[in-house]
Design a protein around this motif. Structure first.
Motif, PDB file in Angstrom:
ATOM      1  N   LEU A  94       0.847  -1.183   0.000  1.00 27.52           N
ATOM      2  CA  LEU A  94       0.000   0.000   0.000  1.00 27.52           C
ATOM      3  C   LEU A  94       0.887   1.239   0.000  1.00 27.52           C
ATOM      4  CD1 LEU A  94      -2.409  -1.117   2.877  1.00 27.52           C
ATOM      5  CD2 LEU A  94      -2.791  -1.359   0.415  1.00 27.52           C
ATOM      6  N   SER A  95       0.463   2.273  -0.701  1.00 23.21           N
ATOM      7  CA  SER A  95       1.263   3.503  -0.712  1.00 23.21           C
ATOM      8  C   SER A  95       0.433   4.713  -0.304  1.00 23.21           C
ATOM      9  CB  SER A  95       1.883   3.721  -2.098  1.00 23.21           C
ATOM     10  OG  SER A  95       0.878   3.802  -3.076  1.00 23.21           O
ATOM     11  N   ALA A  96      -0.747   4.487   0.240  1.00 23.25           N
ATOM     12  CA  ALA A  96      -1.603   5.574   0.710  1.00 23.25           C
ATOM     13  C   ALA A  96      -1.078   6.085   2.049  1.00 23.25           C
ATOM     14  CB  ALA A  96      -3.030   5.058   0.851  1.00 23.25           C
ATOM     15  N   GLY A  97      -1.819   6.942   2.677  1.00 26.01           N
ATOM     16  CA  GLY A  97      -1.457   7.420   3.999  1.00 26.01           C
ATOM     17  C   GLY A  97      -1.702   6.368   5.060  1.00 26.01           C
ATOM     18  N   VAL A  98      -1.234   6.643   6.259  1.00 21.36           N
ATOM     19  CA  VAL A  98      -1.356   5.696   7.371  1.00 21.36           C
ATOM     20  C   VAL A  98      -2.816   5.385   7.674  1.00 21.36           C
ATOM     21  CG1 VAL A  98      -0.898   5.364   9.834  1.00 21.36           C
ATOM     22  CG2 VAL A  98       0.868   6.356   8.368  1.00 21.36           C
ATOM     23  N   ALA A  99      -3.654   6.405   7.771  1.00 22.75           N
ATOM     24  CA  ALA A  99      -5.067   6.176   8.099  1.00 22.75           C
ATOM     25  C   ALA A  99      -5.751   5.323   7.030  1.00 22.75           C
ATOM     26  CB  ALA A  99      -5.797   7.511   8.273  1.00 22.75           C
ATOM     27  N   ASP A 100      -5.442   5.576   5.765  1.00 24.32           N
ATOM     28  CA  ASP A 100      -6.031   4.769   4.690  1.00 24.32           C
ATOM     29  C   ASP A 100      -5.537   3.324   4.758  1.00 24.32           C
ATOM     30  OD1 ASP A 100      -7.546   6.847   3.663  1.00 24.32           O
ATOM     31  OD2 ASP A 100      -6.007   7.438   2.215  1.00 24.32           O
ATOM     32  N   ALA A 101      -4.257   3.132   5.073  1.00 27.61           N
ATOM     33  CA  ALA A 101      -3.703   1.777   5.185  1.00 27.61           C
ATOM     34  C   ALA A 101      -4.381   1.017   6.323  1.00 27.61           C
ATOM     35  CB  ALA A 101      -2.193   1.832   5.397  1.00 27.61           C
ATOM     36  N   VAL A 102      -4.589   1.682   7.455  1.00 20.94           N
ATOM     37  CA  VAL A 102      -5.283   1.042   8.578  1.00 20.94           C
ATOM     38  C   VAL A 102      -6.718   0.701   8.178  1.00 20.94           C
ATOM     39  CG1 VAL A 102      -6.153   1.383  10.939  1.00 20.94           C
ATOM     40  CG2 VAL A 102      -3.798   2.023  10.362  1.00 20.94           C
ATOM     41  N   SER A 103      -7.392   1.592   7.473  1.00 22.94           N
ATOM     42  CA  SER A 103      -8.759   1.318   7.015  1.00 22.94           C
ATOM     43  C   SER A 103      -8.805   0.109   6.086  1.00 22.94           C
ATOM     44  CB  SER A 103      -9.341   2.534   6.284  1.00 22.94           C
ATOM     45  OG  SER A 103      -9.573   3.573   7.190  1.00 22.94           O
ATOM     46  N   THR A 104      -7.823  -0.004   5.197  1.00 23.37           N
ATOM     47  CA  THR A 104      -7.747  -1.150   4.291  1.00 23.37           C
ATOM     48  C   THR A 104      -7.563  -2.440   5.084  1.00 23.37           C
ATOM     49  OG1 THR A 104      -6.857   0.191   2.495  1.00 23.37           O
ATOM     50  CG2 THR A 104      -6.440  -2.181   2.377  1.00 23.37           C
ATOM     51  N   ALA A 105      -6.655  -2.418   6.055  1.00 18.59           N
ATOM     52  CA  ALA A 105      -6.405  -3.605   6.878  1.00 18.59           C
ATOM     53  C   ALA A 105      -7.632  -3.956   7.717  1.00 18.59           C
ATOM     54  CB  ALA A 105      -5.182  -3.384   7.765  1.00 18.59           C
ATOM     55  N   LYS A 106      -8.323  -2.941   8.249  1.00 23.95           N
ATOM     56  CA  LYS A 106      -9.531  -3.201   9.031  1.00 23.95           C
ATOM     57  C   LYS A 106     -10.620  -3.843   8.177  1.00 23.95           C
ATOM     58  CE  LYS A 106     -10.605  -0.229  12.493  1.00 23.95           C
ATOM     59  NZ  LYS A 106     -10.911   1.067  13.148  1.00 23.95           N
ATOM     60  N   ALA A 107     -10.763  -3.373   6.955  1.00 26.72           N
ATOM     61  CA  ALA A 107     -11.763  -3.965   6.062  1.00 26.72           C
ATOM     62  C   ALA A 107     -11.442  -5.429   5.791  1.00 26.72           C
ATOM     63  CB  ALA A 107     -11.835  -3.174   4.750  1.00 26.72           C
ATOM     64  N   ALA A 108     -10.171  -5.741   5.628  1.00 24.51           N
ATOM     65  CA  ALA A 108      -9.758  -7.131   5.380  1.00 24.51           C
ATOM     66  C   ALA A 108      -9.926  -7.995   6.625  1.00 24.51           C
ATOM     67  CB  ALA A 108      -8.310  -7.168   4.906  1.00 24.51           C
ATOM     68  N   ALA A 109      -9.754  -7.385   7.806  1.00 28.33           N
ATOM     69  CA  ALA A 109      -9.844  -8.134   9.066  1.00 28.33           C
ATOM     70  C   ALA A 109     -11.284  -8.483   9.439  1.00 28.33           C
ATOM     71  CB  ALA A 109      -9.192  -7.344  10.200  1.00 28.33           C
ATOM     72  N   GLY A 110     -12.235  -7.761   8.896  1.00 32.71           N
ATOM     73  CA  GLY A 110     -13.635  -8.017   9.242  1.00 32.71           C
ATOM     74  C   GLY A 110     -13.897  -7.716  10.701  1.00 32.71           C
ATOM     75  N   ASP A 111     -14.436  -8.702  11.436  1.00 33.00           N
ATOM     76  CA  ASP A 111     -14.738  -8.493  12.851  1.00 33.00           C
ATOM     77  C   ASP A 111     -13.569  -8.865  13.763  1.00 33.00           C
ATOM     78  OD1 ASP A 111     -14.859 -11.222  12.476  1.00 33.00           O
ATOM     79  OD2 ASP A 111     -16.745 -11.489  13.562  1.00 33.00           O
TER      80      ASP A 111
END
Length: 179
Positions: A94-111
């Protein structure tokens, strides 16, 4: 709600890596206790910085899998440097900002939770108020220098949730206190 956990091993003098970036100092003290396994089982995705990825995937050193190969799932690397992704890579860059990277990881993590690895990325996540918990495996070693656990960030309040002894390793779990 998906939690963000900073999961790390630290020496008694507050370093997560010595100046030569070796990892051998972490071993030979026994295994992390139940908290280590519980933390790993909570994870649905992992987000690492580029330095951690580079150190964990150096050619000639053999494969060093995350959590000794016991964990599998989405693994993301936040980087702003050019990279060549191996064809068999288990990582998404990922090359976005930190907040966007965390959002991407959270979406992949689900619950499930997102695990943050490394010092600089974790500090940036803390600065943005994105870290919910910190899990530290305290190893009885004094490194004398290297990469500090937390360096250069604003003060962060913590509340101890748990402290376990497992042989020579002390496992600590903290909640990040928000004002």
């Amino acid at each position: 709600m998906t939690k963000v956990l900073w999961h790390i091993t630290m020496s008694l003098d507050g370093f997560i890596a010595p100046e030569d970036d070796s990892v051998e100092w972490m071993f030979g003290h026994g295994a992390a206790g139940p908290l280590g396994m519980e933390t790993m089982e909570r994870l649905g995705a992992v987000l690492s910085g580029r330095r951690g990825y580079d150190l964990g995937n150096q050619p000639g050193e053999g494969e060093r899998k995350l959590y000794g190969g016991m964990w599998s799932g989405p693994m993301f690397v936040l980087t702003h440097r050019p990279y060549d992704v191996p064809a068999d890579s288990r990582f998404v860059f990922l090359s976005a900002g930190v907040a966007d990277a965390v959002s991407t990881a959270k979406a992949a993590a689900g619950d499930r939770a997102v695990g943050i690895l490394g010092a600089d990325l974790a500090r940036q996540c803390l600065d943005l108020g994105l870290v919910d918990e910190i899990v530290v495996h305290l190893v009885p070693a004094l490194l004398g220098g290297g990469v500090r656990l937390f360096d250069g960030g604003a003060p962060v309040g913590l509340r101890k949730l748990r402290c376990d002894d497992s042989g020579q390793i002390t496992d600590l779990r903290f909640e990040v206190v928000r004002a």
